[in-house]
Design an enzyme around this catalytic site. Structure first.
Site, PDB file in Angstrom:
ATOM      1  N   LYS A  13       0.806  -1.220   0.000  1.00  0.00           N
ATOM      2  CA  LYS A  13       0.000   0.000   0.000  1.00  0.00           C
ATOM      3  C   LYS A  13       0.841   1.274   0.000  1.00  0.00           C
ATOM      4  O   LYS A  13       0.463   2.253  -0.626  1.00  0.00           O
ATOM      5  CB  LYS A  13      -1.036  -0.013   1.115  1.00  0.00           C
ATOM      6  CG  LYS A  13      -0.511   0.253   2.484  1.00  0.00           C
ATOM      7  CD  LYS A  13      -1.603   0.180   3.517  1.00  0.00           C
ATOM      8  CE  LYS A  13      -1.012  -0.261   4.842  1.00  0.00           C
ATOM      9  NZ  LYS A  13       0.179   0.443   5.302  1.00  0.00           N
ATOM     10  N   ARG A  88      -6.680   2.804  11.151  1.00  0.00           N
ATOM     11  CA  ARG A  88      -6.361   1.400  11.392  1.00  0.00           C
ATOM     12  C   ARG A  88      -7.297   0.757  12.381  1.00  0.00           C
ATOM     13  O   ARG A  88      -7.166  -0.432  12.667  1.00  0.00           O
ATOM     14  CB  ARG A  88      -4.979   1.322  12.013  1.00  0.00           C
ATOM     15  CG  ARG A  88      -3.965   0.809  11.054  1.00  0.00           C
ATOM     16  CD  ARG A  88      -2.655   0.800  11.761  1.00  0.00           C
ATOM     17  NE  ARG A  88      -1.745   1.408  10.860  1.00  0.00           N
ATOM     18  CZ  ARG A  88      -0.615   0.870  10.465  1.00  0.00           C
ATOM     19  NH1 ARG A  88      -0.221  -0.263  10.940  1.00  0.00           N
ATOM     20  NH2 ARG A  88       0.127   1.481   9.613  1.00  0.00           N
ATOM     21  N   ARG A 127      12.116  -6.641   2.632  1.00  0.00           N
ATOM     22  CA  ARG A 127      11.858  -5.210   2.446  1.00  0.00           C
ATOM     23  C   ARG A 127      12.957  -4.310   3.027  1.00  0.00           C
ATOM     24  O   ARG A 127      13.379  -4.497   4.162  1.00  0.00           O
ATOM     25  CB  ARG A 127      10.518  -4.874   3.116  1.00  0.00           C
ATOM     26  CG  ARG A 127      10.179  -3.401   3.108  1.00  0.00           C
ATOM     27  CD  ARG A 127       8.720  -3.181   3.245  1.00  0.00           C
ATOM     28  NE  ARG A 127       8.289  -3.092   4.628  1.00  0.00           N
ATOM     29  CZ  ARG A 127       7.057  -2.717   4.980  1.00  0.00           C
ATOM     30  NH1 ARG A 127       6.146  -2.444   4.062  1.00  0.00           N
ATOM     31  NH2 ARG A 127       6.725  -2.664   6.240  1.00  0.00           N
ATOM     32  N   ARG A 160      13.669  -2.012   8.351  1.00  0.00           N
ATOM     33  CA  ARG A 160      12.979  -1.473   9.524  1.00  0.00           C
ATOM     34  C   ARG A 160      13.062  -2.466  10.678  1.00  0.00           C
ATOM     35  O   ARG A 160      12.830  -3.647  10.479  1.00  0.00           O
ATOM     36  CB  ARG A 160      11.508  -1.221   9.188  1.00  0.00           C
ATOM     37  CG  ARG A 160      11.296   0.119   8.543  1.00  0.00           C
ATOM     38  CD  ARG A 160       9.912   0.266   8.009  1.00  0.00           C
ATOM     39  NE  ARG A 160       8.871  -0.192   8.915  1.00  0.00           N
ATOM     40  CZ  ARG A 160       7.573  -0.146   8.625  1.00  0.00           C
ATOM     41  NH1 ARG A 160       7.181   0.337   7.467  1.00  0.00           N
ATOM     42  NH2 ARG A 160       6.684  -0.580   9.478  1.00  0.00           N
ATOM     43  N   ARG A 171       2.263  -7.256  14.220  1.00  0.00           N
ATOM     44  CA  ARG A 171       1.601  -6.284  13.346  1.00  0.00           C
ATOM     45  C   ARG A 171       0.577  -6.972  12.448  1.00  0.00           C
ATOM     46  O   ARG A 171      -0.505  -6.448  12.212  1.00  0.00           O
ATOM     47  CB  ARG A 171       2.645  -5.525  12.517  1.00  0.00           C
ATOM     48  CG  ARG A 171       3.356  -4.453  13.346  1.00  0.00           C
ATOM     49  CD  ARG A 171       4.740  -4.130  12.820  1.00  0.00           C
ATOM     50  NE  ARG A 171       4.709  -3.606  11.482  1.00  0.00           N
ATOM     51  CZ  ARG A 171       5.561  -3.973  10.513  1.00  0.00           C
ATOM     52  NH1 ARG A 171       6.478  -4.879  10.743  1.00  0.00           N
ATOM     53  NH2 ARG A 171       5.464  -3.436   9.340  1.00  0.00           N
TER      54      ARG A 171
HETATM   55  P1  ADP Z   1       3.062  -1.087   8.561  1.00  0.00           P
HETATM   56  O1  ADP Z   1       1.745  -0.780   7.884  1.00  0.00           O
HETATM   57  O2  ADP Z   1       3.953  -1.900   7.693  1.00  0.00           O
HETATM   58  O3  ADP Z   1       2.920  -1.603   9.955  1.00  0.00           O
HETATM   59  P2  ADP Z   1       3.573   1.701   9.045  1.00  0.00           P
HETATM   60  O4  ADP Z   1       4.777   2.441   8.663  1.00  0.00           O
HETATM   61  O5  ADP Z   1       2.279   2.090   8.448  1.00  0.00           O
HETATM   62  O6  ADP Z   1       3.905   0.202   8.707  1.00  0.00           O
HETATM   63  O7  ADP Z   1       3.410   1.704  10.632  1.00  0.00           O
HETATM   64  C1  ADP Z   1       4.464   1.405  11.497  1.00  0.00           C
HETATM   65  C2  ADP Z   1       4.020   1.545  12.945  1.00  0.00           C
HETATM   66  O8  ADP Z   1       3.543   2.877  13.192  1.00  0.00           O
HETATM   67  C3  ADP Z   1       2.860   0.656  13.390  1.00  0.00           C
HETATM   68  O9  ADP Z   1       3.284  -0.641  13.734  1.00  0.00           O
HETATM   69  C4  ADP Z   1       2.329   1.454  14.594  1.00  0.00           C
HETATM   70  O10 ADP Z   1       3.182   1.310  15.720  1.00  0.00           O
HETATM   71  C5  ADP Z   1       2.462   2.873  14.118  1.00  0.00           C
HETATM   72  N1  ADP Z   1       1.235   3.333  13.399  1.00  0.00           N
HETATM   73  C6  ADP Z   1       1.164   3.690  12.094  1.00  0.00           C
HETATM   74  N2  ADP Z   1      -0.087   4.047  11.772  1.00  0.00           N
HETATM   75  C7  ADP Z   1      -0.831   3.925  12.889  1.00  0.00           C
HETATM   76  C8  ADP Z   1      -2.206   4.117  13.195  1.00  0.00           C
HETATM   77  N3  ADP Z   1      -3.082   4.541  12.274  1.00  0.00           N
HETATM   78  N4  ADP Z   1      -2.613   3.891  14.461  1.00  0.00           N
HETATM   79  C9  ADP Z   1      -1.761   3.483  15.399  1.00  0.00           C
HETATM   80  N5  ADP Z   1      -0.458   3.254  15.181  1.00  0.00           N
HETATM   81  C10 ADP Z   1       0.019   3.467  13.940  1.00  0.00           C
END
Ligand code: ADP
Length: 215
Positions: A13, A88, A127, A160, A171
């Site tokens: 995404k 989310r 990744r 990461r 996750r």
């Molecule tokens: P991924 O979708 O691969 O987990 P992201 O970069 O979108 O990677 O998110 C990394 C981390 O950032 C998540 O595991 C969480 O800790 C935090 N995070 C990101 N977006 C949100 C959200 N909408 N609500 C809560 N935590 C978030």
């Protein structure tokens, strides 16, 4: 046009959001990127969210919602936005709808990029992202031209910390246990379009653009 991309970790995404944003001339707003930036700059928000991110847990809704709504209030978001990684949870989705409603805006379209869990794990283990702008590569399927260096901005690539070990499983569990409930929320609003994410980047991008242009 305000568009949301929902997809599990490794669904592509972020990559699709980047491509859509440049194709449509809209900002790509990624909650994960905003958190990583806050951590790199060691802001108050960055210090608060680090422990959640390192463990692969969700950051509390109040911090996340406030950060996104203030980002959406910036002038570059006036004409629309591509949202990636937010909302989310159903609570975040509701808070987003309320926040947009107050300023006379709404979500127009929500894509779900569907990819099987086994495929997600394979993609995540390869990744790498770049330090400067979080451009995404995959050592197995989409390697950079020069190993370890971003094709676009020349910055070093890194894996990461939350893409390895228990944090990955955590996750994915949160995604399939909690985030997936957002699909019903947007389906009931008639905004959800499910796209098969188990195709090439170009093919998926074409499908997304066809849907957007057909709206
Ligand atoms: P991924 O979708 O691969 O987990 P992201 O970069 O979108 O990677 O998110 C990394 C981390 O950032 C998540 O595991 C969480 O800790 C935090 N995070 C990101 N977006 C949100 C959200 N909408 N609500 C809560 N935590 C978030």
């Amino acid at each position: 046009m305000n568009v949301i991309l929902i997809g599990a970790q490794g669904s592509g995404k972020g990559t699709q959001a980047d491509l859509l944003a440049s194709e449509l001339g809209l900002p790509h707003v990624s909650s994960g990127d905003l958190f990583r930036q806050a951590m790199a700059e060691k802001t108050e928000l960055g210090l608060k969210v680090k422990s959640y991110m390192d463990r692969g847990e969700l950051v509390p809704d109040d911090l996340t919602v406030a950060m996104i709504l203030s980002r959406l209030a910036m002038p570059d978001c006036t004409g629309g936005v591509i949202l990636d990684g937010f909302p989310r949870t159903v609570a975040q989705g509701q808070a987003l709808d309320e926040g947009l409603q107050k300023v006379g805006k709404q979500i127009d379209l929500v894509f779900y990029l569907e990819v099987p869990r086994e495929e997600l794990l394979a993609r995540l283990s390869g990744r790498y992202i770049c330090r400067a702008n979080q451009h995404v590569y995959n050592i197995n399927t989409r390697p950079p031209k020069t190993p370890g260096v971003c094709d676009i901005d020349g910055s070093p690539l890194y894996q990461r910390p939350d893409d390895t070990g228990e944090a990955v499983q955590r996750r994915l569990d949160i995604f399939f246990g909690e985030t997936i409930q957002l699909l019903d929320y947007y389906r009931e609003q008639g905004k959800l379009v499910t796209v098969d994410g188990n195709h090439s980047i170009e093919q998926v991008q074409k499908t997304l653009l066809d849907v957007i242009r057909g709206k």
